[in-house]
Enzyme design. Structure first.
Site, PDB file in Angstrom:
ATOM      1  N   ARG A 113      52.839  15.928  26.408  1.00 14.56           N
ATOM      2  CA  ARG A 113      53.483  14.631  26.676  1.00 14.56           C
ATOM      3  C   ARG A 113      52.633  13.493  26.106  1.00 14.56           C
ATOM      4  NH1 ARG A 113      53.842  13.485  32.248  1.00 14.56           N
ATOM      5  NH2 ARG A 113      55.327  11.890  31.662  1.00 14.56           N
TER       6      ARG A 113
ATOM      7  N   ILE B  77      58.954   7.058  20.647  1.00 19.78           N
ATOM      8  CA  ILE B  77      58.602   6.210  21.803  1.00 19.78           C
ATOM      9  C   ILE B  77      57.874   7.078  22.833  1.00 19.78           C
ATOM     10  CG2 ILE B  77      59.482   4.708  23.635  1.00 19.78           C
ATOM     11  CD1 ILE B  77      61.992   4.298  21.871  1.00 19.78           C
ATOM     12  N   ARG B  78      56.583   6.865  23.011  1.00 13.84           N
ATOM     13  CA  ARG B  78      55.778   7.726  23.898  1.00 13.84           C
ATOM     14  C   ARG B  78      56.171   9.199  23.676  1.00 13.84           C
ATOM     15  NH1 ARG B  78      56.700   7.399  29.093  1.00 13.84           N
ATOM     16  NH2 ARG B  78      58.632   6.281  28.820  1.00 13.84           N
TER      17      ARG B  78
ATOM     18  N   HIS C 159      63.940   9.905  18.554  1.00 14.67           N
ATOM     19  CA  HIS C 159      65.230   9.539  19.163  1.00 14.67           C
ATOM     20  C   HIS C 159      66.311   9.297  18.124  1.00 14.67           C
ATOM     21  CE1 HIS C 159      63.899   8.781  23.334  1.00 14.67           C
ATOM     22  NE2 HIS C 159      62.759   8.406  22.790  1.00 14.67           N
TER      23      HIS C 159
ATOM     24  N   CYS D  10      63.119  13.924  22.543  1.00 11.17           N
ATOM     25  CA  CYS D  10      61.960  13.343  23.233  1.00 11.17           C
ATOM     26  C   CYS D  10      61.782  13.972  24.622  1.00 11.17           C
ATOM     27  CB  CYS D  10      62.090  11.829  23.257  1.00 11.17           C
ATOM     28  SG  CYS D  10      60.496  11.037  23.484  1.00 11.17           S
TER      29      CYS D  10
ATOM     30  N   GLU E 229      69.310   9.214  18.626  1.00 16.13           N
ATOM     31  CA  GLU E 229      70.384   8.441  19.272  1.00 16.13           C
ATOM     32  C   GLU E 229      70.134   6.935  19.204  1.00 16.13           C
ATOM     33  OE1 GLU E 229      68.027  10.145  20.784  1.00 16.13           O
ATOM     34  OE2 GLU E 229      67.592   9.418  22.813  1.00 16.13           O
TER      35      GLU E 229
ATOM     36  N   GLY F  10      63.876   9.732  27.775  1.00 10.03           N
ATOM     37  CA  GLY F  10      63.716   9.121  29.095  1.00 10.03           C
ATOM     38  C   GLY F  10      62.351   9.484  29.626  1.00 10.03           C
ATOM     39  N   GLU F  11      62.326  10.105  30.773  1.00  9.09           N
ATOM     40  CA  GLU F  11      61.057  10.445  31.401  1.00  9.09           C
ATOM     41  C   GLU F  11      61.215  11.853  31.981  1.00  9.09           C
ATOM     42  OE1 GLU F  11      58.056   8.867  31.412  1.00  9.09           O
ATOM     43  OE2 GLU F  11      57.624  10.804  32.319  1.00  9.09           O
ATOM     44  N   SER F  12      60.518  12.816  31.376  1.00  8.81           N
ATOM     45  CA  SER F  12      60.764  14.213  31.736  1.00  8.81           C
ATOM     46  C   SER F  12      60.386  14.515  33.182  1.00  8.81           C
ATOM     47  CB  SER F  12      60.022  15.143  30.790  1.00  8.81           C
ATOM     48  OG  SER F  12      58.641  14.862  30.800  1.00  8.81           O
TER      49      SER F  12
HETATM   50  N1  GLN Z   1      56.789  10.311  27.544  1.00  9.41           N
HETATM   51  C1  GLN Z   1      58.074  10.667  28.097  1.00  9.41           C
HETATM   52  C2  GLN Z   1      57.973  11.933  28.942  1.00  9.41           C
HETATM   53  O1  GLN Z   1      56.960  12.442  29.165  1.00  9.41           O
HETATM   54  C3  GLN Z   1      59.111  10.845  27.016  1.00  9.41           C
HETATM   55  C4  GLN Z   1      59.408   9.527  26.366  1.00  9.41           C
HETATM   56  C5  GLN Z   1      60.760   9.421  25.750  1.00  9.41           C
HETATM   57  O2  GLN Z   1      61.690  10.198  26.019  1.00  9.41           O
HETATM   58  N2  GLN Z   1      60.895   8.400  24.942  1.00  9.41           N
HETATM   59  O3  GLN Z   1      58.938  12.430  29.394  1.00  9.41           O
END
Ligand code: GLN
Length: 163
Positions: A77, A105-106, A146, A48, A148, A16-18
């Site tokens: 990140r 993914i990112r 990921h 992630c 999952e 997700g997005e930390s």
């Molecule tokens: N770039 C996201 C972050 O900094 C992590 C991306 C992801 O969980 N796919 O949290």
């Protein structure tokens, strides 16, 4: 939410997005009780953004971003680039007989790993640099990718088998 923590034996912190996960954990009052459980040894698997949350140092994070300090890695990140640089690749994992399909993914990149950290898989960041993407320290497992997002349950099984 804090009350949801009362009945769990282990936790998976997903992607997700930390920065957002950190903010929501704080505003819901969940950060402190979860931190307490983790420091008492609650098994955790972070994928992630979840890896970022479990690390002991976040690079390129927001200044108010917090992490749980459960695995001795520093994590940058978006180390592999922006959304458009997301990729999939098969990786060799120590303990698995066949390669594992890994979706990045990112994704965060592990920059340093302490002596107690077992590196179970690596990938090439660029021509010169190979970096850890799957690490374990005691009952804390983290992946830059990921698991999952594929039907492959072997890493979830690895995590559960060690509870
Ligand atoms: N770039 C996201 C972050 O900094 C992590 C991306 C992801 O969980 N796919 O949290």
């Amino acid at each position: 939410m804090p009350e949801d923590l009362e009945t769990i034996d282990a936790i998976i912190l997903p992607g997700g997005e930390s920065t957002t996960i950190s903010m929501l954990l704080e505003s819901s009052g969940t950060f402190e009780p979860l931190q307490e459980l983790l420091s008492q040894g609650l098994p955790a698997f972070g994928t992630c953004a979840g890896m970022i949350m479990l690390s002991n140092k976040v690079l390129d994070g927001r200044t108010d971003q917090r992490s749980f300090d459960r695995i001795d890695i520093s994590v940058r990140r978006n180390a592999f680039g922006r959304q458009i640089a997301s990729f999939e690749t098969d990786i060799d994992v120590i303990g698995l007989e066949e390669p594992f399909p890994a979706v990045f993914i990112r994704a965060p990149g592990v920059e340093t790993a302490g002596p107690e950290v077992e590196v179970l898989a690596t990938v090439k960041l660029d021509e010169q640099t190979e970096i850890p993407v799957l690490c374990r320290q005691n009952n804390v497992l983290v992946s830059s990718f990921h698991p999952e997002l594929t039907g492959d349950l072997r890493l979830h099984q690895m995590f559960l088998s060690e509870l």
